[in-house]
Design an enzyme around this catalytic site. Sequence first.
Site, PDB file in Angstrom:
ATOM      1  N   CYS A 143      -5.449   7.652   9.318  1.00  0.00           N
ATOM      2  CA  CYS A 143      -5.496   7.016  10.632  1.00  0.00           C
ATOM      3  C   CYS A 143      -5.118   8.011  11.722  1.00  0.00           C
ATOM      4  CB  CYS A 143      -4.532   5.828  10.663  1.00  0.00           C
ATOM      5  SG  CYS A 143      -5.124   4.404   9.756  1.00  0.00           S
ATOM      6  N   ASP A 151       4.540   0.292  11.998  1.00  0.00           N
ATOM      7  CA  ASP A 151       3.340  -0.321  11.411  1.00  0.00           C
ATOM      8  C   ASP A 151       3.158  -1.778  11.832  1.00  0.00           C
ATOM      9  OD1 ASP A 151       2.869   2.056  10.174  1.00  0.00           O
ATOM     10  OD2 ASP A 151       3.476   1.411   8.174  1.00  0.00           O
ATOM     11  N   ARG A 203       0.472  14.163  13.407  1.00  0.00           N
ATOM     12  CA  ARG A 203       0.843  14.043  12.003  1.00  0.00           C
ATOM     13  C   ARG A 203       0.895  15.393  11.278  1.00  0.00           C
ATOM     14  NH1 ARG A 203      -1.748   8.617   9.632  1.00  0.00           N
ATOM     15  NH2 ARG A 203       0.252   8.521   8.614  1.00  0.00           N
ATOM     16  N   LYS A 246       0.842  -1.208   0.000  1.00  0.00           N
ATOM     17  CA  LYS A 246       0.000   0.000   0.000  1.00  0.00           C
ATOM     18  C   LYS A 246       0.872   1.251   0.000  1.00  0.00           C
ATOM     19  CE  LYS A 246      -1.639   1.530   4.083  1.00  0.00           C
ATOM     20  NZ  LYS A 246      -1.332   2.899   4.498  1.00  0.00           N
ATOM     21  N   ASN A 247       1.878   1.262   0.889  1.00  0.00           N
ATOM     22  CA  ASN A 247       2.640   2.497   1.078  1.00  0.00           C
ATOM     23  C   ASN A 247       3.635   2.772  -0.046  1.00  0.00           C
ATOM     24  OD1 ASN A 247       1.163   2.990   3.315  1.00  0.00           O
ATOM     25  ND2 ASN A 247       2.731   2.331   4.789  1.00  0.00           N
ATOM     26  N   ARG A 294      -8.523  -0.321   4.649  1.00  0.00           N
ATOM     27  CA  ARG A 294      -7.625   0.700   4.077  1.00  0.00           C
ATOM     28  C   ARG A 294      -6.359   0.068   3.518  1.00  0.00           C
ATOM     29  NH1 ARG A 294      -8.755   5.530   7.865  1.00  0.00           N
ATOM     30  NH2 ARG A 294      -8.814   6.894   6.088  1.00  0.00           N
TER      31      ARG A 294
HETATM   32  C1  EPZ Z   1       4.275   6.764   6.449  1.00  0.00           C
HETATM   33  O1  EPZ Z   1       3.494   7.792   7.052  1.00  0.00           O
HETATM   34  C2  EPZ Z   1       3.348   5.590   6.277  1.00  0.00           C
HETATM   35  N1  EPZ Z   1       2.247   5.970   5.421  1.00  0.00           N
HETATM   36  C3  EPZ Z   1       2.835   5.129   7.633  1.00  0.00           C
HETATM   37  O2  EPZ Z   1       2.051   3.973   7.437  1.00  0.00           O
HETATM   38  C4  EPZ Z   1       4.026   4.772   8.519  1.00  0.00           C
HETATM   39  O3  EPZ Z   1       3.549   4.475   9.807  1.00  0.00           O
HETATM   40  C5  EPZ Z   1       4.996   5.950   8.592  1.00  0.00           C
HETATM   41  O4  EPZ Z   1       5.380   6.365   7.246  1.00  0.00           O
HETATM   42  C6  EPZ Z   1       6.269   5.619   9.356  1.00  0.00           C
HETATM   43  O5  EPZ Z   1       6.892   4.518   8.789  1.00  0.00           O
HETATM   44  C7  EPZ Z   1       2.406   5.918   4.104  1.00  0.00           C
HETATM   45  O6  EPZ Z   1       3.458   5.601   3.570  1.00  0.00           O
HETATM   46  C8  EPZ Z   1       1.216   6.231   3.275  1.00  0.00           C
HETATM   47  P1  EPZ Z   1       6.346  10.094   8.569  1.00  0.00           P
HETATM   48  P2  EPZ Z   1       4.049   9.286   7.103  1.00  0.00           P
HETATM   49  O7  EPZ Z   1       6.209  11.363   7.817  1.00  0.00           O
HETATM   50  O8  EPZ Z   1       4.706   9.596   5.832  1.00  0.00           O
HETATM   51  C9  EPZ Z   1       6.365  13.286  12.151  1.00  0.00           C
HETATM   52  C10 EPZ Z   1       0.189   2.573   7.798  1.00  0.00           C
HETATM   53  O9  EPZ Z   1      -0.391   2.050   8.774  1.00  0.00           O
HETATM   54  N2  EPZ Z   1       6.300  14.322  11.114  1.00  0.00           N
HETATM   55  O10 EPZ Z   1       7.619   9.325   8.421  1.00  0.00           O
HETATM   56  O11 EPZ Z   1       2.921  10.121   7.562  1.00  0.00           O
HETATM   57  C11 EPZ Z   1       5.035  12.537  12.231  1.00  0.00           C
HETATM   58  O12 EPZ Z   1       4.082  13.251  12.969  1.00  0.00           O
HETATM   59  C12 EPZ Z   1       0.661   3.989   7.833  1.00  0.00           C
HETATM   60  O13 EPZ Z   1       0.356   1.985   6.721  1.00  0.00           O
HETATM   61  C13 EPZ Z   1       6.402  15.648  11.469  1.00  0.00           C
HETATM   62  O14 EPZ Z   1       6.554  15.990  12.644  1.00  0.00           O
HETATM   63  O15 EPZ Z   1       5.121   9.136   8.253  1.00  0.00           O
HETATM   64  C14 EPZ Z   1       5.446  11.242  12.852  1.00  0.00           C
HETATM   65  O16 EPZ Z   1       5.528  11.396  14.244  1.00  0.00           O
HETATM   66  C15 EPZ Z   1       0.233   4.756   8.996  1.00  0.00           C
HETATM   67  N3  EPZ Z   1       6.322  16.599  10.491  1.00  0.00           N
HETATM   68  C16 EPZ Z   1       6.857  11.013  12.289  1.00  0.00           C
HETATM   69  O17 EPZ Z   1       7.298  12.290  11.809  1.00  0.00           O
HETATM   70  C17 EPZ Z   1       6.152  16.279   9.179  1.00  0.00           C
HETATM   71  O18 EPZ Z   1       6.087  17.186   8.329  1.00  0.00           O
HETATM   72  C18 EPZ Z   1       6.912   9.994  11.132  1.00  0.00           C
HETATM   73  O19 EPZ Z   1       6.074  10.436  10.088  1.00  0.00           O
HETATM   74  C19 EPZ Z   1       6.075  14.920   8.823  1.00  0.00           C
HETATM   75  C20 EPZ Z   1       6.159  13.943   9.805  1.00  0.00           C
END
Ligand code: EPZ
Length: 431
Positions: A125, A315, A130, A31-32, A407
Amino acid sequence: MPVRKGVDAVERLLIEGGRRLEGEIRVQGAKNSALPCLAAAVVTGQTSVLTRCPCLRDTEAAMQILRHIGCETVRAGERVIVRSASPTRWDVPQSLMRRMRSSIIFLGALLSRFGRAELSAPGGCEIGLRPIDLHLSALSALGVQIETDCGKLICRAPNGLHGASITLSFPSVGATENILLCAVGADGKTVIRNAAREPEILDLAAFLNGCGAAIEGAGSDTITVTPTDGFRSYEHAVMPDRIAAATFMAAAAVTGGSVRLLDTAPEYLTPVLPFFEQTGCAVQISGADVLLRAPQRLQSARTVRTMPYPGFPTDFQASAMAMAAAAQGTSIFVETIFENRFKHVPELRRMGAKITVQNNVAVVEGVPRLCGASVQATDLRGGSALVTAALAAQGETSVCCIGHIDRGMEQFEHNLAKLGARIKRIDTDAE
Ligand code: EPZ
């Protein structure tokens, strides 16, 4: 393949626990990885074909965004064709943005194609705040001017996009993807430091490079994007889903069973293998297949700390916790990526799990037998974890709000039934 109903639909899964799972399944495409690749199809202006593209509520939402923009988008089984020669819009309405968090990936893609984009705040989610600050500051380094108006992001690059040197303060997966999507349409070279190293980044870069982009270093913490001579049509096979693979391994493990995963990418399972081994499972890799054999009773694991790749994936934290809940001994989980990713804990407790949480640490004292209960999926991975726990529980478990699971897990109950689980989907409306 049927597209599932929405998150609010009154469907639930009924699971009769206590049956040992055994057999083999082919793991879905990731998915991701599929989601950013679908967004990338906007960038190229050509015909993109994605094979092994899972049919999920999130991928269907991404296809709806593509259609809204004016891309011709067709699915035939696992094959999705996107023709993006003449899109007509650069906005994503709130109704589509709310359907999933990764709709924010369209920001970089639309900017790359049109030099402008209008989006509202993303949904998805509810596992933490986020924010998207890292996405926005990186895009402004590439020449994007960002205004907000009543929750709407209005982005323009009046002087065109230009390459930049960007250092992320955290290796955000989504921010790295947005930068890549935007930078392939920019003049000049872009260097991303402290980039996310997740395999899905590598897969997105492979797709974009196949379409004619020039991205080097994906999979490492420094990625370089140099301008392309032009894009071309391309067919790309989405990588196997490493989280779905680990989820089926957990499902078999918690029942003392065995599962062979066919045509997967074992190299990307490296971060979770020590956990399975600590719990007493034997994992054998043979080419692209993975065979897991579980002992009758699982053992507790050492401390599990979620980290960016190649660390333990956030995840998979919930499903690993479901295993620990039924294991012998005490396991500790430290969630370092999202601040609200223990929402499955109260539900697991309803099933007899002994778990205490303090801030981002959960202490799980394994019990000899979980028991069936009525529980609620609160997010995709938490919901999968409840199903995993239910497979090991004595009696019947009913999991509601399974739209969350739809999802990201394709044909979840069908695959579990194939392994011998007693599981069925009930439409409460029809009862
Ligand atoms: C991706 O989300 C995945 N989603 C998530 O999978 C996964 O849990 C996550 O990466 C971590 O591996 C997709 O790929 C579609 P991040 P993403 O930006 O991109 C903080 C699932 O269940 N952050 O690496 O949203 C954020 O709040 C999903 O399949 C900021 O502070 O993850 C978090 O605490 C859920 N500012 C951390 O970084 C920003 O601008 C990691 O987020 C961006 C992120």
